[in-house]
Design a protein around this motif. Structure first.
Motif, PDB file in Angstrom:
ATOM      1  N   ILE A  96       0.931  -1.229  -0.064  1.00 48.11           N
ATOM      2  CA  ILE A  96      -0.108  -0.277   0.002  1.00 48.11           C
ATOM      3  C   ILE A  96       0.828   1.161  -0.024  1.00 48.11           C
ATOM      4  N   ALA A  97       0.894   2.056  -1.029  1.00 48.37           N
ATOM      5  CA  ALA A  97       1.675   3.210  -1.189  1.00 48.37           C
ATOM      6  C   ALA A  97       1.021   4.510  -1.505  1.00 48.37           C
ATOM      7  N   GLU A  98       1.155   5.621  -0.857  1.00 49.93           N
ATOM      8  CA  GLU A  98       0.547   6.645  -1.005  1.00 49.93           C
ATOM      9  C   GLU A  98       1.527   7.566  -1.822  1.00 49.93           C
ATOM     10  N   GLN A  99       0.582   8.235  -2.764  1.00 45.77           N
ATOM     11  CA  GLN A  99       1.143   9.157  -3.605  1.00 45.77           C
ATOM     12  C   GLN A  99       0.158  10.336  -3.634  1.00 45.77           C
ATOM     13  N   SER A 100      -0.170  10.993  -2.498  1.00 43.23           N
ATOM     14  CA  SER A 100      -1.100  12.073  -2.285  1.00 43.23           C
ATOM     15  C   SER A 100      -0.254  13.453  -2.298  1.00 43.23           C
ATOM     16  N   GLN A 101      -0.801  14.514  -2.237  1.00 47.48           N
ATOM     17  CA  GLN A 101      -0.384  15.835  -2.314  1.00 47.48           C
ATOM     18  C   GLN A 101       0.514  16.035  -1.177  1.00 47.48           C
ATOM     19  N   SER A 198      -1.818 -12.884   4.230  1.00 48.59           N
ATOM     20  CA  SER A 198      -0.828 -12.137   3.183  1.00 48.59           C
ATOM     21  C   SER A 198      -0.006 -11.260   4.164  1.00 48.59           C
ATOM     22  N   LEU A 199       1.092 -10.574   3.665  1.00 47.13           N
ATOM     23  CA  LEU A 199       2.036  -9.696   4.063  1.00 47.13           C
ATOM     24  C   LEU A 199       1.486  -8.246   3.521  1.00 47.13           C
ATOM     25  N   VAL A 200       1.273  -7.196   4.368  1.00 40.82           N
ATOM     26  CA  VAL A 200       0.902  -6.047   4.077  1.00 40.82           C
ATOM     27  C   VAL A 200       2.004  -5.008   4.248  1.00 40.82           C
ATOM     28  N   VAL A 201       2.536  -4.496   3.217  1.00 37.12           N
ATOM     29  CA  VAL A 201       3.706  -3.438   3.442  1.00 37.12           C
ATOM     30  C   VAL A 201       2.882  -2.109   3.195  1.00 37.12           C
ATOM     31  N   VAL A 202       3.177  -0.990   4.351  1.00 34.28           N
ATOM     32  CA  VAL A 202       2.252   0.033   4.255  1.00 34.28           C
ATOM     33  C   VAL A 202       3.396   1.169   4.227  1.00 34.28           C
ATOM     34  N   LEU A 203       3.249   1.992   3.214  1.00 39.92           N
ATOM     35  CA  LEU A 203       4.158   3.071   2.840  1.00 39.92           C
ATOM     36  C   LEU A 203       3.327   4.628   2.965  1.00 39.92           C
ATOM     37  N   LEU A 227       4.050  -4.488   7.810  1.00 43.33           N
ATOM     38  CA  LEU A 227       5.339  -3.975   8.156  1.00 43.33           C
ATOM     39  C   LEU A 227       4.881  -2.407   7.753  1.00 43.33           C
ATOM     40  N   LEU A 228       5.232  -1.752   8.755  1.00 45.58           N
ATOM     41  CA  LEU A 228       4.718  -0.163   8.646  1.00 45.58           C
ATOM     42  C   LEU A 228       6.105   0.419   8.351  1.00 45.58           C
ATOM     43  N   LEU A 229       5.692   1.224   7.251  1.00 43.56           N
ATOM     44  CA  LEU A 229       7.236   2.461   6.951  1.00 43.56           C
ATOM     45  C   LEU A 229       6.575   3.759   6.858  1.00 43.56           C
ATOM     46  N   PRO A 230       6.080   4.447   7.578  1.00 43.09           N
ATOM     47  CA  PRO A 230       5.757   5.920   7.730  1.00 43.09           C
ATOM     48  C   PRO A 230       7.046   6.721   7.220  1.00 43.09           C
ATOM     49  N   LEU A 231       6.770   7.827   6.577  1.00 47.60           N
ATOM     50  CA  LEU A 231       7.598   8.714   5.653  1.00 47.60           C
ATOM     51  C   LEU A 231       7.548  10.147   6.432  1.00 47.60           C
ATOM     52  N   SER A 232       8.555  10.613   6.343  1.00 44.29           N
ATOM     53  CA  SER A 232       8.857  11.829   6.978  1.00 44.29           C
ATOM     54  C   SER A 232       9.765  12.920   6.244  1.00 44.29           C
ATOM     55  N   GLY A 286       2.259  -5.751  17.536  1.00 45.15           N
ATOM     56  CA  GLY A 286       3.377  -6.511  17.359  1.00 45.15           C
ATOM     57  C   GLY A 286       4.082  -6.822  15.936  1.00 45.15           C
ATOM     58  N   VAL A 287       4.359  -5.676  15.102  1.00 42.14           N
ATOM     59  CA  VAL A 287       4.821  -5.536  14.057  1.00 42.14           C
ATOM     60  C   VAL A 287       5.958  -4.698  13.656  1.00 42.14           C
ATOM     61  N   PRO A 288       6.705  -4.958  12.777  1.00 42.50           N
ATOM     62  CA  PRO A 288       7.884  -4.212  12.675  1.00 42.50           C
ATOM     63  C   PRO A 288       7.566  -2.640  12.287  1.00 42.50           C
ATOM     64  N   LEU A 289       8.698  -1.647  12.773  1.00 41.31           N
ATOM     65  CA  LEU A 289       8.128  -0.290  12.633  1.00 41.31           C
ATOM     66  C   LEU A 289       9.652   0.258  11.887  1.00 41.31           C
ATOM     67  N   LEU A 290       9.549   0.642  10.580  1.00 39.66           N
ATOM     68  CA  LEU A 290      10.835   1.114   9.757  1.00 39.66           C
ATOM     69  C   LEU A 290      10.599   2.592   9.423  1.00 39.66           C
ATOM     70  N   PRO A 291      10.558   3.618  10.177  1.00 33.90           N
ATOM     71  CA  PRO A 291      10.433   5.006   9.727  1.00 33.90           C
ATOM     72  C   PRO A 291      11.491   5.367   8.620  1.00 33.90           C
ATOM     73  N   LEU A 292      11.028   6.029   7.493  1.00 29.65           N
ATOM     74  CA  LEU A 292      12.001   6.519   6.542  1.00 29.65           C
ATOM     75  C   LEU A 292      11.975   7.925   6.317  1.00 29.65           C
ATOM     76  N   SER A 293      13.220   8.514   6.223  1.00 30.44           N
ATOM     77  CA  SER A 293      13.297   9.990   6.276  1.00 30.44           C
ATOM     78  C   SER A 293      13.828  10.414   4.884  1.00 30.44           C
TER      79      SER A 293
END
Length: 315
Positions: A96-101, A198-203, A227-232, A286-293
């Motif tokens: 699941i990949a965000e491409q919003s404004q 299923s494995l859901v990868v959230v960006l 697998l959570l990958l919040p972006l900042s 109980g899931v991995p969190l990998l924040p990306l910058s």
């Protein structure tokens, strides 16, 4: 205002996303017989009825399940050894990949929208190399597009093409009529189409975690692995002391005195609150969190994040 089309880091091309396949070997996202990923818990924590196959025997490491110790090899070598297993191949992996404004912004190496697309491509190529089925959902402010999980390069290229098109459609001036909680709707759609296991990868943007989105992630985690990958961006976390800042959007205007120390402190506290909310959610589920910058190169920060997840050997 027009964005320079050839300026790197603002938009991404399909060719650049295809080239991400060359970086897969640098990031151990999935385990292979020659390399054990720190994310192996995503494949073995909850099997959900899927089969497992024996992989190999290796020296026991801190954090290994004692129930998997191979006592025959241990007795023969006089050193603890453990059995490794891998799940059946062709697991559905849904990105699941965000491409919003709100992602069309960046003050460092690239825009957050570019970082999201690159990370999604890297995960997709890694999953295909692991013989898993690849699909995904790319969502923007006004629409979303899906690709059904399949184990084929054509399916992966279809997903990358959607990412590139959505990324290149982003412009400085936002389009009217955006959905209020596009992220929550995307998660709800994922719950409707994904099967258990299923494995859901959230960006997504770090700021996307609304009450509804958190509820949808909690429900999604009941039947899938996450697998959570919040972006900042660094400016999401700290406001520089740059004097009077003026912001405009359509007919709305906002002025901030960035020399105001109390204002900058409240700004930092809001960012810390967002970070802590993601941390609490990941811990609860109980899931991995990998924040990306956008401040760091993608592969380097993923390597650092995965290294931090790797169990440390006992002294």
């Amino acid at each position: 205002m027009q964005t320079p089309a050839n300026q790197p880091g603002i938009h991404v091309t399909l060719g650049e996303l295809i080239d991400m396949r060359h970086k897969v070997h640098e990031v151990p996202l999935f385990s292979t017989p020659a390399r054990r990923s720190p994310l192996i818990g995503l494949h073995h924590s909850r099997l959900r009825g899927r089969g497992v196959d024996f992989d190999q025997v290796r020296v026991y490491q801190a954090g290994d399940d004692v129930r998997t110790i191979d006592w025959r090899v241990t007795a023969r070598t006089q050193e603890p050894h453990t059995k490794l297993f891998h799940e059946e191949r062709e697991r559905p992996i849904f990105i699941i990949a965000e491409q919003s404004q709100r992602l069309f912004f960046g003050s460092s190496l690239c825009f957050k929208s570019v970082l999201a697309a690159q990370a999604a491509a890297l995960v997709a190529w890694a999953a295909l190399g692991h013989n898993d089925r690849i699909g995904g959902l790319v969502f923007a402010d006004n629409e979303h597009h899906e690709v059904k999980p399949r184990r084929s390069k054509q399916s992966l290229l279809q997903l990358l093409n959607l990412l590139a098109r959505a990324n290149q459609a982003l412009q400085p001036e936002p389009q009217p009529g955006g959905v209020r909680d596009a992220f929550g709707l995307a998660l709800r759609r994922a719950r409707e189409v994904l099967r258990p296991g299923s494995l859901v990868v959230v960006l997504c943007d770090e700021r996307a975690l609304s009450d509804n989105a958190e509820q949808q992630l909690t429900l999604l985690a009941r039947h899938t692995d996450l697998l959570l990958l919040p972006l900042s961006d660094p400016l999401d976390h700290a406001l520089p002391a740059a004097g009077l800042l003026r912001f405009t959007q359509n007919d709305a205007q906002l002025e901030l005195d960035s020399h105001n120390g109390d204002l900058r402190q409240r700004y930092r506290e809001q960012a810390q609150t967002r970070e802590q909310r993601w941390q609490r959610l990941a811990q609860k589920l109980g899931v991995p969190l990998l924040p990306l910058s956008t401040q760091f190169e993608l592969v380097e920060q993923l390597q650092e994040q995965l290294s931090a997840l790797r169990p440390r050997k006992a002294p």
